[in-house]
Structures are given as structure tokens and as C-alpha cells.
Design a protein around this motif. Structure first.
Motif: not given
Length: 265
Positions: A41-69
Motif C-alpha cells: 500500500l502506498a497512501t497519503g494516509r497516516h499509519y493508523e488509518v492505513t493499518a486496518p486495510y493492510h490487515k484486511e487484505l492480509g498483506l505482509r509488506t511495509p506500508m508507505i504512508c503520508l505520501n512517502g514521508a
């Protein structure tokens, strides 16, 4: 298509306007992962509102948040890379404080905002962490800023241009965002590709916003959503369907799955 990894934007791409992942998108992503493709996932969202969807998809990869920050670990959520932006805050607040615009400041320790709204209430509901501070940001004691977001309600490139020398500027139809110089989803994506020893030519990226343009341009295959602006579409190699019509799944099914589905694109 020789592809080892896919980077997926969230709002306007993975998610419908209801903030839900459709069954079809879910199944397409899961089938792709079962073929051995790494999905991020590569998103403009911050971690807390990215992680639930990451979990829902069953991903095991790092999350890019806040546009790469920020890049967050898949399991612990720990920040494994962070790029802070340093503005002249006195000048920033002089430009923004007296207007009716909302200002949201994402920091390493949480969200600070001038006022709450439906979007921030949604963040609180999903992420289960309310803003650190709501009020006059000139009085707030914040540090380690990852992203400034100014919600003007209309395009304001003349205002955002005031910060071009200090920050990476992303202009939206309803305002602008400020990141550390040279920070983008693409800069974070490059870091992860080095870690996983994957060539950019082996990557598909898909998105709909101005914060997706750099990664669409630089990966092997850039895909714009049907709901994207013409500028975003011009940066892509392919254009798929609208996010409300499962455009993400349409592209995966037609071009990426080894056993193609019967859906029409």
C-alpha cells in the motif's frame, strides 16, 4: 507482463467512496499475492488509518504512508523510515491561521489540526486515536512534522508556491500538501525496491491523485484510475476503470493474473 511487485494507492483506487474494499478488489489482490507477487500500500494516509486495510487484505509488506514521508513495518507498525519537513512555522501560520481553511499537521506523535471535520472524525473512528490537538496551531507544541495539509476548498497554486523553496508541494483541487524536499511515494518505493532487490521495471503502480504521478512515471508499468485527472492519466502507461467500478480489479484481472477472469475491462 514481467512483474514482481505492485504498489496500490488507497483513496480513489483500492477503496470506494464508502471507504470499503470491494469483494472483487479483495479477491483480485489476494489472487495476485497467491501468484507470488508482493503487494504494497502506498497512501497519503497516516499509519493508523492505513493499518486496518493492510490487515484486511492480509498483506505482509511495509506500508508507505503520508505520501512517502513514513514507511511502517508490516507487523509492529514501527516507523522504519521517516522524513521530516522543516518550514518557517511563523510564516506558514501567518499565511494560514486567519483564514477559514483547515490545517492538518501530521507528526511522528500524531495529528494536530485547526478544527475537526467529517474526515478527521472518520480517522478517529478507524484509527482509534483522536487528534493530539484541535485549535489554534500557533499555540500547539508539535515537532517532527511529516506532512502539512492545507484544506482551502479550492485550488491554490499561488499560495502553495510560497513554500516551493522549503518543501515538496502537492497541489490538490481542494488545497495543497507540504512534505520534505524530494519526498514522494516514489522516493519511498525506491527504498523498498532496494531492500527487496526488485527492479523498478518489475513493478506496477496504480493510483488516481497528484501524489501518485511520480511513482506512475518511474515504475515499469504505471496505471491511472478512470477517476484520475488528465494530468495523472498522462503520466501512466494504462488507464483502467473508475474506482467505484472496481478499476483496480479490472486491471489485475486483464493483465496480471495467470488465469484470467471473465470480467470485461
Amino acid at each position: 507482463m514481467n512483474m514482481r511487485a505492485m504498489f496500490i494507492d488507497m483513496d480513489g483506487t483500492l477503496l470506494k467512496a464508502s471507504n470499503n474494499i470491494s469483494t472483487r478488489n479483495m479477491e483480485a489482490v489476494n489472487t495476485l499475492m497467491n501468484q507470488g507477487v508482493k503487494v504494497f500500500l502506498a497512501t497519503g494516509r497516516h499509519y493508523e488509518v492505513t493499518a486496518p486495510y493492510h490487515k484486511e487484505l492480509g498483506l505482509r509488506t511495509p506500508m508507505i504512508c503520508l505520501n512517502g514521508a513514513a514507511i511502517h513495518d508490516a507487523d509492529s507498525g514501527k516507523t522504519i523510515q521517516m522524513k521530516t519537513v522543516r518550514l518557517n512555522d511563523e510564516r506558514f501560520h501567518h499565511v494560514t491561521a486567519e483564514s477559514a481553511w483547515n490545517v492538518i499537521i501530521h507528526t511522528a506523535n500524531g495529528v494536530y489540526c485547526k478544527k475537526t471535520n467529517e474526515e478527521i472524525d472518520y480517522w478517529t473512528q478507524v484509527g482509534r486515536i483522536p487528534p493530539h490537538y484541535i485549535g489554534d496551531l500557533r499555540q500547539a507544541n508539535y515537532q517532527d512534522v511529516l506532512k502539512y495539509s492545507v484544506r482551502t476548498g479550492t485550488p491554490c497554486p499561488n499560495i502553495s508556491a510560497l513554500f516551493n523553496k522549503e518543501a515538496e508541494v502537492i497541489n490538490w483541487n481542494d488545497g495543497f500538501e507540504l512534505l520534505a524536499p524530494n519526498v514522494s511515494k516514489w522516493s519511498a518505493l525506491k527504498s523498498l525496491l532496494r531492500e527487496y532487490r526488485i527492479s523498478p521495471n518489475e513493478v506496477v503502480a496504480i493510483g488516481d491523485g497528484p501524489n501518485d504521478i511520480e511513482m506512475l512515471r518511474h515504475v515499469g508499468t504505471g496505471v491511472a484510475m478512470g477517476n484520475a485527472s488528465e494530468k495523472v492519466k498522462a503520466a501512466a502507461d494504462f488507464i483502467t476503470g473508475h474506482h467505484e467500478n472496481d478499476g483496480l480489479a479490472q486491471f489485475i484481472e486483464q493483465y496480471l493474473l495467470k488465469s484470467k477472469q471473465s470480467y470485461a475491462i
